[in-house]
Write a protein that holds these residues in place. Structure first.
Motif, PDB file in Angstrom:
ATOM      1  N   MET A   1       0.826  -1.189   0.000  1.00  0.00           N
ATOM      2  CA  MET A   1       0.000   0.000   0.000  1.00  0.00           C
ATOM      3  C   MET A   1       0.873   1.256   0.000  1.00  0.00           C
ATOM      4  SD  MET A   1      -3.122   0.660  -0.105  1.00  0.00           S
ATOM      5  CE  MET A   1      -4.363   1.787   0.257  1.00  0.00           C
ATOM      6  N   LYS A   2       1.976   1.226   0.751  1.00  0.00           N
ATOM      7  CA  LYS A   2       2.868   2.379   0.775  1.00  0.00           C
ATOM      8  C   LYS A   2       3.476   2.634  -0.588  1.00  0.00           C
ATOM      9  CE  LYS A   2       4.178   2.142   5.638  1.00  0.00           C
ATOM     10  NZ  LYS A   2       5.271   1.986   6.596  1.00  0.00           N
ATOM     11  N   LEU A   3       3.799   1.555  -1.304  1.00  0.00           N
ATOM     12  CA  LEU A   3       4.363   1.695  -2.652  1.00  0.00           C
ATOM     13  C   LEU A   3       3.344   2.330  -3.591  1.00  0.00           C
ATOM     14  CD1 LEU A   3       6.767   1.121  -4.515  1.00  0.00           C
ATOM     15  CD2 LEU A   3       5.753  -1.112  -4.980  1.00  0.00           C
ATOM     16  N   LEU A   4       2.092   1.901  -3.485  1.00  0.00           N
ATOM     17  CA  LEU A   4       1.029   2.474  -4.322  1.00  0.00           C
ATOM     18  C   LEU A   4       0.841   3.956  -4.013  1.00  0.00           C
ATOM     19  CD1 LEU A   4      -1.144   2.026  -6.451  1.00  0.00           C
ATOM     20  CD2 LEU A   4      -2.672   1.279  -4.620  1.00  0.00           C
TER      21      LEU A   4
ATOM     22  N   GLU B   1      -7.032   2.511  -4.652  1.00  0.00           N
ATOM     23  CA  GLU B   1      -6.194   2.746  -3.468  1.00  0.00           C
ATOM     24  C   GLU B   1      -7.032   3.245  -2.299  1.00  0.00           C
ATOM     25  OE1 GLU B   1      -3.485   6.387  -2.097  1.00  0.00           O
ATOM     26  OE2 GLU B   1      -2.714   5.429  -3.915  1.00  0.00           O
ATOM     27  N   GLN B   2      -7.916   4.198  -2.548  1.00  0.00           N
ATOM     28  CA  GLN B   2      -8.731   4.767  -1.484  1.00  0.00           C
ATOM     29  C   GLN B   2      -9.752   3.762  -0.946  1.00  0.00           C
ATOM     30  OE1 GLN B   2      -9.993   8.191  -3.742  1.00  0.00           O
ATOM     31  NE2 GLN B   2      -8.494   9.523  -2.747  1.00  0.00           N
ATOM     32  N   ILE B   3     -10.291   2.939  -1.825  1.00  0.00           N
ATOM     33  CA  ILE B   3     -11.239   1.909  -1.382  1.00  0.00           C
ATOM     34  C   ILE B   3     -10.526   0.877  -0.511  1.00  0.00           C
ATOM     35  CG2 ILE B   3     -12.695  -0.008  -2.166  1.00  0.00           C
ATOM     36  CD1 ILE B   3     -13.430   1.813  -4.598  1.00  0.00           C
TER      37      ILE B   3
ATOM     38  N   GLU C   1      -7.747   1.362   1.179  1.00  0.00           N
ATOM     39  CA  GLU C   1      -7.376   2.039   2.420  1.00  0.00           C
ATOM     40  C   GLU C   1      -8.569   2.133   3.372  1.00  0.00           C
ATOM     41  OE1 GLU C   1      -4.620   5.803   3.535  1.00  0.00           O
ATOM     42  OE2 GLU C   1      -6.210   6.180   2.072  1.00  0.00           O
ATOM     43  N   MET C   2      -9.738   2.416   2.829  1.00  0.00           N
ATOM     44  CA  MET C   2     -10.938   2.485   3.658  1.00  0.00           C
ATOM     45  C   MET C   2     -11.238   1.119   4.264  1.00  0.00           C
ATOM     46  SD  MET C   2     -14.810   3.245   2.485  1.00  0.00           S
ATOM     47  CE  MET C   2     -16.167   3.123   3.598  1.00  0.00           C
ATOM     48  N   ALA C   3     -11.132   0.077   3.444  1.00  0.00           N
ATOM     49  CA  ALA C   3     -11.405  -1.277   3.935  1.00  0.00           C
ATOM     50  C   ALA C   3     -10.406  -1.672   5.019  1.00  0.00           C
ATOM     51  CB  ALA C   3     -11.360  -2.265   2.779  1.00  0.00           C
ATOM     52  N   LEU C   4      -9.132  -1.351   4.829  1.00  0.00           N
ATOM     53  CA  LEU C   4      -8.116  -1.679   5.835  1.00  0.00           C
ATOM     54  C   LEU C   4      -8.342  -0.897   7.118  1.00  0.00           C
ATOM     55  CD1 LEU C   4      -4.883  -1.862   3.633  1.00  0.00           C
ATOM     56  CD2 LEU C   4      -6.154  -3.772   4.656  1.00  0.00           C
ATOM     57  N   THR C   5      -8.686   0.375   7.003  1.00  0.00           N
ATOM     58  CA  THR C   5      -8.942   1.207   8.179  1.00  0.00           C
ATOM     59  C   THR C   5     -10.156   0.701   8.943  1.00  0.00           C
ATOM     60  OG1 THR C   5      -8.019   3.117   7.019  1.00  0.00           O
ATOM     61  CG2 THR C   5      -9.366   3.566   8.959  1.00  0.00           C
ATOM     62  N   ARG C   6     -11.213   0.372   8.215  1.00  0.00           N
ATOM     63  CA  ARG C   6     -12.434  -0.140   8.866  1.00  0.00           C
ATOM     64  C   ARG C   6     -12.169  -1.493   9.497  1.00  0.00           C
ATOM     65  NH1 ARG C   6     -13.283   4.533   8.718  1.00  0.00           N
ATOM     66  NH2 ARG C   6     -14.450   5.540   7.117  1.00  0.00           N
ATOM     67  N   GLY C   7     -11.350  -2.308   8.841  1.00  0.00           N
ATOM     68  CA  GLY C   7     -11.005  -3.630   9.385  1.00  0.00           C
ATOM     69  C   GLY C   7     -10.206  -3.523  10.668  1.00  0.00           C
ATOM     70  N   LYS C   8      -9.250  -2.593  10.696  1.00  0.00           N
ATOM     71  CA  LYS C   8      -8.440  -2.393  11.896  1.00  0.00           C
ATOM     72  C   LYS C   8      -9.280  -1.879  13.055  1.00  0.00           C
ATOM     73  CE  LYS C   8      -3.974  -1.519   9.734  1.00  0.00           C
ATOM     74  NZ  LYS C   8      -2.943  -0.510   9.454  1.00  0.00           N
ATOM     75  N   SER C   9     -10.166  -0.916  12.751  1.00  0.00           N
ATOM     76  CA  SER C   9     -11.002  -0.354  13.824  1.00  0.00           C
ATOM     77  C   SER C   9     -11.995  -1.395  14.345  1.00  0.00           C
ATOM     78  CB  SER C   9     -11.717   0.904  13.357  1.00  0.00           C
ATOM     79  OG  SER C   9     -12.605   0.622  12.308  1.00  0.00           O
ATOM     80  N   ALA C  10     -12.459  -2.297  13.489  1.00  0.00           N
ATOM     81  CA  ALA C  10     -13.369  -3.364  13.928  1.00  0.00           C
ATOM     82  C   ALA C  10     -12.634  -4.345  14.827  1.00  0.00           C
ATOM     83  CB  ALA C  10     -13.960  -4.078  12.728  1.00  0.00           C
ATOM     84  N   GLN C  11     -11.374  -4.647  14.512  1.00  0.00           N
ATOM     85  CA  GLN C  11     -10.587  -5.560  15.349  1.00  0.00           C
ATOM     86  C   GLN C  11     -10.261  -4.931  16.696  1.00  0.00           C
ATOM     87  OE1 GLN C  11      -7.153  -6.630  13.065  1.00  0.00           O
ATOM     88  NE2 GLN C  11      -8.206  -8.274  11.973  1.00  0.00           N
ATOM     89  N   GLU C  12     -10.007  -3.626  16.722  1.00  0.00           N
ATOM     90  CA  GLU C  12      -9.699  -2.949  17.972  1.00  0.00           C
ATOM     91  C   GLU C  12     -10.891  -2.890  18.908  1.00  0.00           C
ATOM     92  OE1 GLU C  12      -8.153   0.842  16.836  1.00  0.00           O
ATOM     93  OE2 GLU C  12      -6.289   0.007  16.074  1.00  0.00           O
ATOM     94  N   GLU C  13     -12.103  -2.849  18.330  1.00  0.00           N
ATOM     95  CA  GLU C  13     -13.313  -2.813  19.152  1.00  0.00           C
ATOM     96  C   GLU C  13     -13.528  -4.128  19.859  1.00  0.00           C
ATOM     97  OE1 GLU C  13     -16.591  -1.570  16.758  1.00  0.00           O
ATOM     98  OE2 GLU C  13     -15.750   0.414  16.398  1.00  0.00           O
ATOM     99  N   LYS C  14     -13.055  -5.217  19.247  1.00  0.00           N
ATOM    100  CA  LYS C  14     -13.254  -6.542  19.857  1.00  0.00           C
ATOM    101  C   LYS C  14     -12.292  -6.716  20.949  1.00  0.00           C
ATOM    102  CE  LYS C  14     -14.910  -8.802  15.732  1.00  0.00           C
ATOM    103  NZ  LYS C  14     -14.722  -9.860  14.801  1.00  0.00           N
TER     104      LYS C  14
END
Length: 167
Positions: free
Chosen positions: A1-4, A150-152, A154-167
């Motif tokens: 993702m950083k490369l993109l 890229e933005q889609i 990134e959104m999916a990764l961000t939402r996935g991380k925040s969902a894991q942190e809530e658990k």
């Protein structure tokens, strides 16, 4: 993702440079043509074509840095006023439509290519195909599609991380 992200940022920087060169070319061509007409009573027939090509390059390649820096007019006024699930849905719809726009620009270039690649400017001494003025549309479309993906992601990764942190 950083490369993109680095690639799209570099492409946007190159787009800015190309856009500035196209604007400079427009200014130079118009000023030279005005000088030739007014002081030398001459004219270069290809000025209109060169200015048209430079304008299309400026317009389409100019979309690249604008899209990179969120400078295009969009439905942000709606998205900015929402929160939670509605925000996510509107953001995703916005990015999907941007992706579709980019793909359509590429398809439009591909559809025009058989016609514009066989026609040449009559005012130039070199054989310059009409493709030169349509090519930036495909480049801008490819960038918009790539940046939207890229933005889609990134959104999916961000939402996935925040969902894991809530658990």
């Amino acid at each position: 993702m950083k490369l993109l992200k680095k690639f799209t940022a570099a492409a946007a920087k190159v787009g800015e440079i190309i856009c500035m060169c196209a604007i400079a070319l427009l200014v130079v061509m118009i000023v030279v043509e005005l000088g030739r007409r007014n002081f030398l009573n001459q004219s270069y027939r290809g000025t209109i074509q060169v200015c048209g090509i430079a304008f299309l390059w400026m317009a389409f390649i100019g979309l690249i840095p604008l899209y990179e820096h969120n400078g295009l007019m969009r439905l942000d006024f709606l998205i900015a006023r929402t929160k939670g699930g509605v925000y996510n849905v509107l953001y995703l719809v916005n990015k999907v439509f941007s992706l579709i726009l980019g793909v359509v620009m590429i398809i439009a270039f591909a559809a025009q290519y058989p016609f514009v690649s066989t026609r040449f400017y009559s005012t130039f001494t070199l054989s310059v195909p009409y493709t030169v003025q349509y090519f930036p549309m495909a480049v801008a479309g490819a960038f918009i599609a790539l940046k939207s993906v890229e933005q889609i992601i990134e959104m999916a990764l961000t939402r996935g991380k925040s969902a894991q942190e809530e658990k």
